[in-house]
Design a protein around this motif. Sequence first.
Motif, PDB file in Angstrom:
ATOM      1  N   PHE A   1      13.898  33.109  41.516  1.00  0.00           N
ATOM      2  CA  PHE A   1      13.900  32.260  42.710  1.00  0.00           C
ATOM      3  C   PHE A   1      14.867  31.082  42.573  1.00  0.00           C
ATOM      4  CE2 PHE A   1      10.021  34.573  43.468  1.00  0.00           C
ATOM      5  CZ  PHE A   1       9.950  34.658  44.847  1.00  0.00           C
ATOM      6  N   LEU A   2      15.592  31.042  41.444  1.00  0.00           N
ATOM      7  CA  LEU A   2      16.535  29.939  41.238  1.00  0.00           C
ATOM      8  C   LEU A   2      17.906  30.265  41.817  1.00  0.00           C
ATOM      9  CD1 LEU A   2      16.167  28.742  37.517  1.00  0.00           C
ATOM     10  CD2 LEU A   2      15.600  27.443  39.576  1.00  0.00           C
ATOM     11  N   ARG A   3      18.568  29.232  42.341  1.00  0.00           N
ATOM     12  CA  ARG A   3      19.992  29.362  42.659  1.00  0.00           C
ATOM     13  C   ARG A   3      20.722  28.992  41.363  1.00  0.00           C
ATOM     14  NH1 ARG A   3      18.965  26.100  48.229  1.00  0.00           N
ATOM     15  NH2 ARG A   3      18.843  27.884  49.633  1.00  0.00           N
ATOM     16  N   LYS A   4      20.905  29.989  40.528  1.00  0.00           N
ATOM     17  CA  LYS A   4      21.318  29.713  39.139  1.00  0.00           C
ATOM     18  C   LYS A   4      22.680  29.036  39.040  1.00  0.00           C
ATOM     19  CE  LYS A   4      18.449  32.923  36.536  1.00  0.00           C
ATOM     20  NZ  LYS A   4      17.943  34.017  37.403  1.00  0.00           N
ATOM     21  N   ARG A   5      23.537  29.269  40.061  1.00  0.00           N
ATOM     22  CA  ARG A   5      24.872  28.691  39.911  1.00  0.00           C
ATOM     23  C   ARG A   5      24.861  27.164  39.983  1.00  0.00           C
ATOM     24  NH1 ARG A   5      27.723  28.829  45.573  1.00  0.00           N
ATOM     25  NH2 ARG A   5      25.909  29.211  46.894  1.00  0.00           N
ATOM     26  N   PHE A   6      23.729  26.581  40.432  1.00  0.00           N
ATOM     27  CA  PHE A   6      23.678  25.118  40.486  1.00  0.00           C
ATOM     28  C   PHE A   6      22.980  24.512  39.273  1.00  0.00           C
ATOM     29  CE2 PHE A   6      24.011  26.559  44.881  1.00  0.00           C
ATOM     30  CZ  PHE A   6      25.219  25.964  45.194  1.00  0.00           C
ATOM     31  N   MET A   7      22.499  25.391  38.368  1.00  0.00           N
ATOM     32  CA  MET A   7      21.876  24.899  37.142  1.00  0.00           C
ATOM     33  C   MET A   7      22.979  24.620  36.106  1.00  0.00           C
ATOM     34  SD  MET A   7      18.534  24.825  37.527  1.00  0.00           S
ATOM     35  CE  MET A   7      17.682  25.089  35.955  1.00  0.00           C
TER      36      MET A   7
END
Lengths: 291, 68, 390
Positions: A6-12
């Motif tokens: 459920f994460l927008r991983k590219r912003f981590m």
Amino acid sequence: MAATDFLRKRFMPHIWCPGCGHGIIMRALLTAIEKLDIEKNDIVMASGIGCSARMLGYIDVHTMHTLHGRALAFATGVKMARPDLTVVVPMGDGDALAIGGNHFIHAARRNIDMTAIVMNNSTYGMTGGQYSPTTGCGEYGTTAPYGTVVQPFDTVELATAAGASFIARTTTYHAREMARILADAIRHPGFSVVEVLTQCPTYYGRKNEKGDAVEMMERFRDCAVPVGPLDDNGRATAADVEAADASVETIPIGVFRKEVRAEYCDAYRRQVIEPAVAAASAAADAAGGDR
Amino acid sequence: MSTSRRIEVNPDWCKGCNVCVAFCPKQVLALDERGKAYVANIDACIWCRECELRCPDLAVTVVVERAS
Amino acid sequence: MNASAQKPDRTRVRFLQGNEVCAEAALYAGMRYFAGYPITPSTEIAERLAERLPQVGGSFMQMEDEIGSICAVIGASLAGTKSMTATSGPGFSLMQEAIGYAVMAEIPCVIVDVQRGGPSTGLPTHASQGDVMQVRYGTHGDHSIVCLTASNHQDLFGIVVDAFNFSEIFRTPAVVLIDEVVGHMREAVDVPAPGELDLTERLLTDVPRDVDYHPYAPREDDRLPMSNFGGVHRYNVTGLVHDMWGFPSEKPTIVNDLIHHLYLKLENRKRMLTRWREWSLDDAEIVLISYGSSARSARHIMENRRSVGVPIGMIELQTLWPFPSELIRARCRNAEYVVVVEMNMGQIVHEVKRAVDRPERVFLSNRVDGEMITPTDIKHLIRVIQGKGV
Ligand SMILES: Cc1ncc(C[n+]2csc(CCOP(=O)(O)OP(=O)(O)O)c2C)c(N)n1
Ligand code: SF4
Ligand code: SF4
Ligand code: SF4
């Protein structure tokens, strides 16, 4: 699916400080929605402004990062337009209880179906550690260099008086239980309030000599007192409520209220829209018959 | 059927807060010289997932793979 | 349509208050969610919609304050429902931060401000046009906005529908700015039949599911095809400066492009956005410019003076923002005098002065005592300008 799907991983990695409890709450929230097996497209999250509010940028659902204190009002409009959607509103303690206090109590009074997560770090993190409505009396903030002189709000009592139908408190130490409570809160058909005590080691911790993130979480562990089972009406027992007032060094945690009451969208549809539509179409038929 | 399990720490996300290390009941994790968490003693792990749930940076994953 | 259907249909004529017209026109435009907080002199809009919206399957909601009202309206619009709120000066002040949010996040919504006298609680039940500049500059930062007004109920009906159309086309808040006189006055309105007025529905994206959708990448024509919340595209909406995905950005080129876009998408389209009426301008040496209820008095004196041979003409503005400066410059080119008639200490008069070739020829005829400006008030000023004495 894993919670991290459920994460927008590219912003981590996220913007929060090392040890900030807000990330633990995000993780628990993702775990809860994964467990509930709700379609991503059926979830809307709204937030205000604050460190806490930045959570939304990282979650892959419909996300609305709004104005300081106003997230519940925006969410109310979304819910009225699309009652079928699941609506979750993560808020800071200042966001929810100071500038947004009016929206908070009225959303509770309406018992509109959404989940308000009050991420209570006892300070205004984003603006640099000013005292908040939940800073303890005598505690410090950049705007309370001599200590505050006011009593903090008790979120659970406030939500109770305002009429929320699901009310719980937990802490970042109790991450597993938090995920369970959040799932329960989201599933509950009405206004749910989950207060999560969380650590801001950068400002609140430092100003008040509460140590680092680990020490702050240890305090949550050591002071937490679970409330007993709810009575037949879905309310915490008198003994538990008394414990809630006992002293600052006790943190009653668990579910304080879970009662089924008329939900706003549903009640409005049944009591207002359906009869009005029926009356209007009957009137139109009668007029048509005259011609 | 066999199950393989491991713990992954994403060093790009880890901010070295020590939360996972402090609350692991079996002292499986430690911080390296860069201040990043790593798996120091996997044999002691009881796969309770407390580290995964408590990491504020979502950097820890307990990976369970089932192969038959 | 057959010939008989084009004749005014007497059965459609209704005697309504201006506030009721706002409510009926909004329903006609497809508005299905209203959130508001009672305030004189706008309350009848809420009262009528509390009754009427559920009849058409819509929802009315009385919020805890005007801030909550505008926020809920923006939320409902983002989820796909045409939405509106209505208020007066004090509530309009409270809404400013959220209006800025709707500007920044480009979410369509309509706000009716029924002006009372100000500042502060001012004169709740009296005529004033003091909020004109607040509509334009009330929220912080640079942007443009749509503001429409009308002097009579027939025009008002169309203007409210236009406000919804413009707000959908340009994804902007649109303000319907009327005054206490128009809001409370009763007048006959020929209510348009369904289909008679054009309705613009939201431009939705045709990007299919699972294909990268850029919610904030404007097309050539500055429009942004939308995906409503709850649809197949999940994206972030924020009041922070953002990139084409809706993610916060502080990159100077992105900031610059966004600020220009928010400003120019409206300022470059005045031809489409401008609504006005004009009378007897061809040989006019004196041009009256007015709007809202003031325009009723202005028109009265204009016709009266014309009838005795004075070369006077008039422009009634219905679009106040973006200000139609090119139109004003062109129409006032041959005028000896331009008289702006408004009920404030001078707001639109400054825009007119900026627009015309000879600003020293622009005069203000105003009144700020809470009473309606009269034809006689305007006549006196014209006589003074002409050196004839009062
Ligand atoms: C109208 C308005 N007033 C003030 C601010 C400045 N502001 C931003 S965040 C914030 C407080 C944040 O504290 P809290 O809500 O407790 O969240 P935290 O950052 O601690 O997670 C303030 C005062 C603002 N953005 N908008
Ligand atoms: S300032 Fe405090 S609340 Fe904000 S990210 Fe840092 S630790 Fe968290
Ligand atoms: S809890 Fe997470 S961020 Fe903190 S040290 Fe462990 S892996 Fe790193
Ligand atoms: S799963 Fe449990 S035992 Fe294993 S490392 Fe994580 S916290 Fe320690």
